[in-house]
Design a protein around this motif. Structure first.
Motif, PDB file in Angstrom:
ATOM      1  N   ILE A  72     -29.678 -45.931   5.133  1.00  0.00           N
ATOM      2  CA  ILE A  72     -30.465 -45.298   6.190  1.00  0.00           C
ATOM      3  C   ILE A  72     -29.549 -44.634   7.210  1.00  0.00           C
ATOM      4  O   ILE A  72     -29.751 -43.486   7.609  1.00  0.00           O
ATOM      5  CB  ILE A  72     -31.373 -46.334   6.886  1.00  0.00           C
ATOM      6  N   MET A  73     -28.503 -45.363   7.627  1.00  0.00           N
ATOM      7  CA  MET A  73     -27.578 -44.811   8.613  1.00  0.00           C
ATOM      8  C   MET A  73     -26.829 -43.598   8.061  1.00  0.00           C
ATOM      9  O   MET A  73     -26.582 -42.627   8.792  1.00  0.00           O
ATOM     10  CB  MET A  73     -26.588 -45.873   9.074  1.00  0.00           C
ATOM     11  N   ASN A  74     -26.476 -43.611   6.790  1.00  0.00           N
ATOM     12  CA  ASN A  74     -25.808 -42.445   6.207  1.00  0.00           C
ATOM     13  C   ASN A  74     -26.673 -41.203   6.328  1.00  0.00           C
ATOM     14  O   ASN A  74     -26.198 -40.117   6.677  1.00  0.00           O
ATOM     15  CB  ASN A  74     -25.481 -42.702   4.734  1.00  0.00           C
ATOM     16  N   ASP A  75     -27.959 -41.345   6.011  1.00  0.00           N
ATOM     17  CA  ASP A  75     -28.862 -40.207   6.107  1.00  0.00           C
ATOM     18  C   ASP A  75     -29.029 -39.748   7.548  1.00  0.00           C
ATOM     19  O   ASP A  75     -28.997 -38.548   7.850  1.00  0.00           O
ATOM     20  CB  ASP A  75     -30.230 -40.558   5.511  1.00  0.00           C
ATOM     21  N   VAL A  76     -29.210 -40.696   8.453  1.00  0.00           N
ATOM     22  CA  VAL A  76     -29.452 -40.347   9.850  1.00  0.00           C
ATOM     23  C   VAL A  76     -28.220 -39.728  10.492  1.00  0.00           C
ATOM     24  O   VAL A  76     -28.285 -38.666  11.114  1.00  0.00           O
ATOM     25  CB  VAL A  76     -29.914 -41.583  10.652  1.00  0.00           C
ATOM     26  N   MET A  77     -27.058 -40.375  10.324  1.00  0.00           N
ATOM     27  CA  MET A  77     -25.895 -39.913  11.083  1.00  0.00           C
ATOM     28  C   MET A  77     -25.311 -38.625  10.517  1.00  0.00           C
ATOM     29  O   MET A  77     -24.651 -37.878  11.239  1.00  0.00           O
ATOM     30  CB  MET A  77     -24.821 -40.998  11.153  1.00  0.00           C
ATOM     31  N   SER A  78     -25.567 -38.322   9.236  1.00  0.00           N
ATOM     32  CA  SER A  78     -25.058 -37.067   8.666  1.00  0.00           C
ATOM     33  C   SER A  78     -26.154 -36.010   8.527  1.00  0.00           C
ATOM     34  O   SER A  78     -25.892 -34.927   8.002  1.00  0.00           O
ATOM     35  CB  SER A  78     -24.431 -37.321   7.295  1.00  0.00           C
ATOM     36  N   PHE A  79     -27.367 -36.331   8.972  1.00  0.00           N
ATOM     37  CA  PHE A  79     -28.522 -35.446   8.818  1.00  0.00           C
ATOM     38  C   PHE A  79     -28.750 -35.115   7.335  1.00  0.00           C
ATOM     39  O   PHE A  79     -29.202 -34.023   6.988  1.00  0.00           O
ATOM     40  CB  PHE A  79     -28.342 -34.157   9.636  1.00  0.00           C
ATOM     41  N   GLY A  80     -28.407 -36.078   6.477  1.00  0.00           N
ATOM     42  CA  GLY A  80     -28.599 -35.905   5.042  1.00  0.00           C
ATOM     43  C   GLY A  80     -27.506 -35.127   4.342  1.00  0.00           C
ATOM     44  O   GLY A  80     -27.509 -35.018   3.110  1.00  0.00           O
ATOM     45  N   ILE A  81     -26.538 -34.587   5.104  1.00  0.00           N
ATOM     46  CA  ILE A  81     -25.507 -33.735   4.506  1.00  0.00           C
ATOM     47  C   ILE A  81     -24.584 -34.528   3.584  1.00  0.00           C
ATOM     48  O   ILE A  81     -23.957 -33.976   2.683  1.00  0.00           O
ATOM     49  CB  ILE A  81     -24.705 -32.998   5.608  1.00  0.00           C
ATOM     50  N   HIS A  82     -24.494 -35.853   3.781  1.00  0.00           N
ATOM     51  CA  HIS A  82     -23.631 -36.652   2.909  1.00  0.00           C
ATOM     52  C   HIS A  82     -24.022 -36.498   1.444  1.00  0.00           C
ATOM     53  O   HIS A  82     -23.179 -36.626   0.549  1.00  0.00           O
ATOM     54  CB  HIS A  82     -23.653 -38.132   3.315  1.00  0.00           C
ATOM     55  N   ARG A  83     -25.284 -36.192   1.189  1.00  0.00           N
ATOM     56  CA  ARG A  83     -25.727 -36.000  -0.190  1.00  0.00           C
ATOM     57  C   ARG A  83     -25.095 -34.754  -0.808  1.00  0.00           C
ATOM     58  O   ARG A  83     -24.762 -34.733  -2.000  1.00  0.00           O
ATOM     59  CB  ARG A  83     -27.247 -35.899  -0.251  1.00  0.00           C
ATOM     60  N   LEU A  84     -24.902 -33.704  -0.003  1.00  0.00           N
ATOM     61  CA  LEU A  84     -24.238 -32.496  -0.488  1.00  0.00           C
ATOM     62  C   LEU A  84     -22.756 -32.742  -0.724  1.00  0.00           C
ATOM     63  O   LEU A  84     -22.179 -32.259  -1.705  1.00  0.00           O
ATOM     64  CB  LEU A  84     -24.433 -31.343   0.518  1.00  0.00           C
ATOM     65  N   TRP A  85     -22.118 -33.489   0.183  1.00  0.00           N
ATOM     66  CA  TRP A  85     -20.693 -33.819  -0.002  1.00  0.00           C
ATOM     67  C   TRP A  85     -20.497 -34.602  -1.305  1.00  0.00           C
ATOM     68  O   TRP A  85     -19.571 -34.343  -2.062  1.00  0.00           O
ATOM     69  CB  TRP A  85     -20.182 -34.646   1.173  1.00  0.00           C
ATOM     70  N   LYS A  86     -21.384 -35.558  -1.544  1.00  0.00           N
ATOM     71  CA  LYS A  86     -21.269 -36.376  -2.755  1.00  0.00           C
ATOM     72  C   LYS A  86     -21.603 -35.568  -4.007  1.00  0.00           C
ATOM     73  O   LYS A  86     -20.982 -35.752  -5.061  1.00  0.00           O
ATOM     74  CB  LYS A  86     -22.176 -37.605  -2.641  1.00  0.00           C
ATOM     75  N   ARG A  87     -22.558 -34.644  -3.890  1.00  0.00           N
ATOM     76  CA  ARG A  87     -22.898 -33.801  -5.047  1.00  0.00           C
ATOM     77  C   ARG A  87     -21.700 -32.948  -5.448  1.00  0.00           C
ATOM     78  O   ARG A  87     -21.400 -32.793  -6.640  1.00  0.00           O
ATOM     79  CB  ARG A  87     -24.094 -32.904  -4.709  1.00  0.00           C
ATOM     80  N   PHE A  88     -21.000 -32.404  -4.452  1.00  0.00           N
ATOM     81  CA  PHE A  88     -19.809 -31.602  -4.750  1.00  0.00           C
ATOM     82  C   PHE A  88     -18.722 -32.458  -5.409  1.00  0.00           C
ATOM     83  O   PHE A  88     -18.017 -32.013  -6.318  1.00  0.00           O
ATOM     84  CB  PHE A  88     -19.273 -30.958  -3.470  1.00  0.00           C
ATOM     85  N   THR A  89     -18.605 -33.698  -4.963  1.00  0.00           N
ATOM     86  CA  THR A  89     -17.643 -34.623  -5.565  1.00  0.00           C
ATOM     87  C   THR A  89     -17.973 -34.877  -7.028  1.00  0.00           C
ATOM     88  O   THR A  89     -17.084 -34.857  -7.896  1.00  0.00           O
ATOM     89  CB  THR A  89     -17.630 -35.951  -4.786  1.00  0.00           C
ATOM     90  N   ILE A  90     -19.240 -35.104  -7.316  1.00  0.00           N
ATOM     91  CA  ILE A  90     -19.680 -35.317  -8.702  1.00  0.00           C
ATOM     92  C   ILE A  90     -19.371 -34.082  -9.555  1.00  0.00           C
ATOM     93  O   ILE A  90     -18.865 -34.190 -10.686  1.00  0.00           O
ATOM     94  CB  ILE A  90     -21.189 -35.632  -8.745  1.00  0.00           C
TER      95      ILE A  90
END
Length: 251
Positions: A38-56
């Motif tokens: 929950i905190m990952n989504d809130v504190m990054s405004f969901g952008i962490h999902r894009l960072w992780k997608r690029f990593t994948i």
């Protein structure tokens, strides 16, 4: 150069004895594990999902590969790697913190991800795996919490196969003054308040902000990877360098 274990190191902005840092970091993640996603989504405004997608995408995992998701936490990368490597592949979700490991295991099993995923409690500085074992290693938002980063990078290099790839996704240094100012205000004024509201733990998110500032910048980490034996080391800045993805190979 590796840190002397009898010496001091940083825990955020505090100076602490090196041998105590791992336990202090563990306390942080025991505290926030249940609300980590929950905190990952809130504190990054969901952008962490894009960072992780690029990593994948950069990892380019293929069927049959062996992948180590180090400091894998609640398993976001492991879930995708499990699909990519297929039944003949293997993904190990490794984390030093048993609370995070339990949350990750429960989350992935609830999603039906079983069979090719194993869970190992492991310290990045002394990985309990054979030499030349993995095709890919990722460590996402975990390296800055490691006490002896040089030792950890050498440990990762040891367990990679020749031709294997290490990806380090980590908070880094914004490239422009305006972004730095906005990021500092957000990190030190707003983020701890979010942590207090969502996890009732402002202190852990104060540590988070401080640990990011103490982490090596992009060029320093690149050189650390080279010194650990990685080749063709490069990095990609994302969100103006708030996060960087470092990539290196073992030959």
């Amino acid at each position: 150069m590796s840190e002397d274990k009898s010496s001091s190191t940083h825990f955020g902005y505090k100076t602490v004895e090196s041998e105590k840092k791992a336990d202090m970091v563990a306390d942080v993640f025991h505290s926030v594990a249940a609300k980590y996603d929950i905190m990952n989504d809130v504190m990054s405004f969901g952008i962490h999902r894009l960072w992780k997608r690029f990593t994948i995408e950069t990892a380019a995992a293929r069927p049959g590969m062996k992948v180590l998701d180090l400091a894998g936490g609640t398993g976001d990368l492991t879930a995708k790697f499990s699909q990519l490597v297929g039944e003949k592949g293997e993904v190990i979700l490794a984390d030093i913190n048993d609370s995070m490991l339990k949350v990750g295991r429960s989350k992935l099993r609830d999603r039906g991800i079983v069979g090719n995923v194993n869970y190992v409690q492991a310290n990045a500085e002394a990985l309990p795996f054979p030499d030349n074992h993995f095709d890919i290693i990722t460590i996402a938002f975990g390296l800055r919490n490691v006490t002896d980063k040089d030792k950890a990078l050498r440990s990762m290099q040891r367990v990679l196969k020749p031709g294997g790839k290490l990806l380090v996704l980590e908070f880094s240094k914004p490239q422009h003054d305006l972004m730095r100012k906005v990021y500092d205000m957000y990190s030190f004024k707003i983020l701890p308040k979010m942590g207090d509201i969502i996890t009732q733990d402002a202190g852990s998110y104060e540590y988070l902000a401080e640990s990011i500032r103490m982490h090596p910048d992009q060029e320093t980490l690149k050189q650390m990877m080279i010194d650990a034996g990685f080749e063709q080391v490069d990095y990609t800045n994302m969100t103006d360098g708030i996060v960087a993805l470092h990539k290196g190979y073992k030959f």
